[in-house]
Design an enzyme around this catalytic site. Structure first.
Site, mmCIF file in Angstrom:
data_model
loop_
_atom_site.group_PDB
_atom_site.id
_atom_site.type_symbol
_atom_site.label_atom_id
_atom_site.label_comp_id
_atom_site.label_asym_id
_atom_site.label_seq_id
_atom_site.Cartn_x
_atom_site.Cartn_y
_atom_site.Cartn_z
ATOM 1 C CG ASP A 39 -3.183 6.155 -22.198
ATOM 2 O OD1 ASP A 39 -3.138 6.678 -21.075
ATOM 3 O OD2 ASP A 39 -4.215 5.673 -22.665
ATOM 4 C CD GLU A 63 5.594 -18.499 13.601
ATOM 5 O OE1 GLU A 63 6.761 -18.577 13.160
ATOM 6 O OE2 GLU A 63 5.314 -18.050 14.723
#
Lengths: 428, 425
Positions: free
Chosen positions: B334, B292
């Site tokens: 890139d 929990e």
């Protein structure tokens, strides 16, 4: 280039201007090709001397020039790129280049920053491959050039299909699909909106070193989450295992409901400080993924070990302290409350590291303080003013001796089990 | 995409005919009709759900769902306090995660730069009166519109050039190529070009570096090349490695429950003979196995990580990405700006044999220094490089006589300077 050659009839040599001959043209082509292959953009420079009385010039005056040489331009590599790539590799992260640019320029730049340039894949080659072929080849390639936006995303999917967790950094519109496809899309705050929208993480500086810092931070966070998951799932499982046996054979509840709630509350509180904990260097040095099989082994090994000592406590209370009737349930329950809380809280220190706790790996100060404080509270509760409300009774002093023995053996056994799991199945 | 190639391969007159337009632009009425047909010239962007729904959707993930259903079990078996605790935990952790992500996505939004949204469009007036150039919102453009481009303009839609003078366009946002690309109006004969390479088409999302042009709109909004990319990335994200890990962990817990809970039920039932009580006890065990605190702990950890990272110039937009960051074993990137400095510099100046030669640099410097047209990236690179080499500052001794500016037929540029009467191209 050709535009200037066409109006030249001489070439400049150190000795003077010579008439342009076929021999020279070969030389010219060779030098220009070399420059182009090194990724340069080349412009020719030519001149001639004219008489001083002409004041207005027209394009037709651009004739009979002397070819002087070339100037070559480049988008130069960042100085920080090469060391950053090397250190990423040290941390187990391989860098691949996905670019829309052509392969010549890409090859040159990659060579300069220390990336392997042996395997280059082009967009046109990728287009002809099936997803499976691409997946098999993409792992080995370092440079992917002339890619369309969709091809970038395909390369990322291909790598993911080989169980890699793939990050992508880009800032253009053309990077959008790749940013979305990657597990981590990284962009820069100067990027176009669409790139930032698709990204998960935005860098304030487009720099691979910044990424390395982020990676280490990410591993720390994951390390602490996994610690928590392993510890809490193991102790939950162990507790349920203990309750299972106790409920079947005891004529009373092994722990009162209010005690269970309080026990959980204190334990959970101690766990919140796990977020502050230090993470071992060894753990940070490699990419960390979910190893569900390892987590499951932890739960199924460490959980039952903790149960053994729960049952030892039950036996102790039943046989030595004579808690065999519901009237003596209070003592039994108090004893298990203390044993359960202290063992769960202390085991954090064994399970938080792959090494020997305290000697080889130190916990963070907040974690140390919290666990000690929780243990003191747990031990003090049976003697406190809260004891009646929690249905607790004071424990006889001899119990503490037994408890210390139980805890020490428990911690030692768990340390051995953990060392075995790591040796056998590796660190996760 | 074939559409773009088609327009690229047509003569100008045929392009205009295909688009039912003319050199004078569209009549206002026709433009209105087309706007209704093709819609606004805007690209799909991530639509913001109402805050309330965003918050609710945080609960629709496996862990909160498992916990909430266990709290129901606890509730119906009379474990009110247990149910309360679980619901409270789920609520707290989800709120915390939501607040964190909301804050960072807001800061990402505030980083956005505003761009000019006007385009200069030629529209036909009433019959007989001349066509007028009007400034209008980019979103109002329709296919067939004639637009004027000049230096600094954003390209408002996909365009086929009708005429162009020294037009250089920066397409780096589409291609990653940092060098400006030259565009011209001529019919394209080759068929091998990839879309962004088409020399007579300008693309939405790119911008004009220098020169001027007149062009006809061939596609707007989602039909543009840019729009097709944009629309492919809007939508639900795939599950990332972290999400999958959490899911697998939850399945592990569920499997353990599936073994433990029936075992507890049977053992208790047989030993004690009270099956109703055994059922209650078994469901309590199920609740006890539930992690929990997990969502809470995960969120605290991630939020703490996000804070630590923001100190290191890393803004985390989605908390779950932090773990993926640590799990990443391949980084694709890139080239421009990551490996490179994203600027053009003059690196070599060589004679015809490839040996370094200062005289070549000197001529190049004179040319870039004295030409009076727009200084492009290359000129700037020449000047900057030469300025580093101070010894070339002898230009004071030169006097400019004349220049022959650059044009696309010659693709050369010359200046004539006076000293010993050098003249260079």
């Amino acid at each position: 280039m050709e535009e200037i050659f066409s109006v030249c009839d001489r070439v400049q040599k150190s000795s003077g201007a010579l008439t342009l001959k076929p021999l020279h043209i070969e030389e010219v082509n060779r030098v220009v090709n070399d420059l182009n292959e090194d990724g340069f953009r080349v412009i020719a420079v030519a001149y001639k001397e004219v008489s001083s009385d002409q004041l207005v010039y027209e394009p037709k005056d651009e004739s009979n020039l002397i070819l002087s040489g070339y100037i070559a331009f480049l988008d130069p590599p960042k100085e920080s790129a090469a060391p950053a790539i090397a250190s990423l590799l040290q941390y187990g992260v391989e860098v691949k280049i996905l670019t829309g640019d052509n392969e010549v320029v890409s090859r040159k730049i990659c060579h300069d920053v220390g990336l392997s340039v042996d395997r280059i894949m082009l967009g046109s080659q990728i287009e002809a491959m099936t997803d499976l072929e691409l997946a098999n080849k993409a792992e080995a390639a370092t440079i992917f050039a002339k890619l369309s936006p969709q091809q970038k995303a395909r390369v990322i999917h291909a790598l993911q299909s080989k169980n890699h967790v793939v990050g992508f950094m880009g800032d253009g519109i053309n990077d959008g699909p790749a940013l979305k496809a990657a597990d981590v899309g990284i962009s820069v705050d100067t990027a176009v909106d669409i790139a930032k929208e698709s990204a998960d993480i935005i860098l304030l500086e487009k720099n691979l070193l910044v990424i390395k810092e982020g990676i280490i931070e990410g591993r720390k966070v994951f390390g602490n989450i996994i610690k928590y998951i392993r510890m809490s799932a193991s102790s939950n499982f162990g507790n349920m295992f203990s309750v299972l046996g106790a409920s079947a054979f005891l004529p009373f509840l092994p722990m009162a409901p209010v005690q269970i709630l309080f026990n959980n509350l204190l334990y959970d509180f101690s766990q919140t400080s796990v977020a502050t904990d230090t993470v071992d260097e060894e753990y940070l040095s490699q990419p960390r993924k979910w190893e569900i099989a390892n987590i499951s082994r932890y739960i199924l090994t460490i959980g039952p070990i903790s149960s053994i000592f729960d049952y030892l406590t039950f036996g102790l209370m039943w046989f030595i302290f004579d808690c065999t009737t519901p009237e003596r349930a209070g003592l039994f329950q108090t004893a298990w409350f203390v044993e359960s809380l202290l063992s769960q809280t202390l085991i954090v220190h064994v399970l938080r590291t792959g090494k020997i706790p305290f000697l080889q790996s130190k916990p963070s100060l907040p974690l140390l303080i919290t666990t000690v404080v929780i243990c003191i509270i747990g031990a003090y509760l049976p003697y406190s003013a809260l004891a009646p409300a929690l249905q607790m009774t004071a424990l006889p002093s001899i119990f503490w001796l037994y408890l210390v023995i139980i805890l020490v053996v428990y911690l030692g056994l768990t340390q051995m089990a953990k060392a075995y799991l790591i040796r056998r199945f590796g660190l996760d | 995409m074939n559409q773009i190639h088609k327009y690229s391969n047509l003569e100008i007159a045929d392009v205009l005919q295909a688009l039912h337009s003319s050199q004078d632009g569209l009549p206002a009425l026709e433009a209105k009709k087309r706007l209704a047909k093709f819609g606004l010239n805007v690209v799909a962007s991530e639509k913001q759900k109402p805050l309330f729904l965003q918050f609710l959707s945080c609960f629709i993930s496996p862990l909160p769902l498992l916990l909430l259903s266990l709290s129901l079990v606890a509730f119906f078996t009379g474990e009110f306090r247990g149910a309360e605790v679980i619901v409270l935990m789920v609520f707290l952790s989800t709120s915390l995660a939501f607040a964190q992500e909301y804050r960072s996505s807001k800061s990402a939004k505030s980083l956005r730069a505003m761009v000019s949204t006007k385009a200069s469009v030629l529209r036909m007036g009433a019959p007989g009166s001349p066509a007028l150039t009007i400034e209008m919102e980019m979103s109002q453009l329709v296919p067939g519109d004639i637009v004027h481009l000049s230096a600094g303009d954003m390209i408002p839609a996909d365009l086929r050039l009708l005429s162009a003078k020294d037009l250089f366009v920066n397409q780096s946002s589409l291609t990653g190529e940092s060098m400006p690309v030259e565009k011209h109006a001529g019919k394209n004969l080759a068929t091998t070009f990839s879309v962004p390479e088409l020399p007579n088409i300008c693309f939405m999302g790119t911008h004009v570096i220098s020169g001027a042009a007149v062009a006809v709109v061939i596609a707007t909004g989602g039909d543009t090349f840019f729009g097709s990319i944009a629309s492919s990335i809007v939508g639900v994200r795939e599950l990332t490695s972290f999400d999958q890990g959490i899911q697998k962990f939850i399945w592990l817990i569920i499997r353990i429950m599936l073994v433990m809970v029936p075992a507890v039920f049977l053992i208790n039932g047989f030993v004690k003979g009270n099956w109703m009580e055994a059922l209650l006890f078994a469901s309590a065990v199920a609740v006890g196995l539930a992690p929990e605190m997990l969502p809470m702990l995960v969120t605290i950890n991630l939020a703490k990580g996000a804070m630590a990272m923001s100190r290191k110039k890393v803004i985390v937009k989605r908390l779950n990405a932090i773990q993926n960051f640590g799990a990443m074993d391949i980084l694709c990137t890139d080239k421009t700006g990551t490996l490179t400095q994203d600027k053009v510099i003059l690196e070599r100046h060589v004679d015809i044999y490839g040996k370094d030669d200062d005289r070549v640099l000197e001529y190049a410097y004179l040319n870039s220094h004295y030409q009076s047209g727009l200084k492009n990236l290359l000129d700037i690179a020449v000047l900057e490089h030469a300025e580093v080499h101070k010894r070339l500052h002898e230009t004071d001794s030169y006097l400019k006589v004349d220049e022959i500016p650059f044009d696309f037929q010659r693709r050369r540029m010359s200046v004539i300077v006076e000293k010993t009467k050098h003249r260079i191209c």
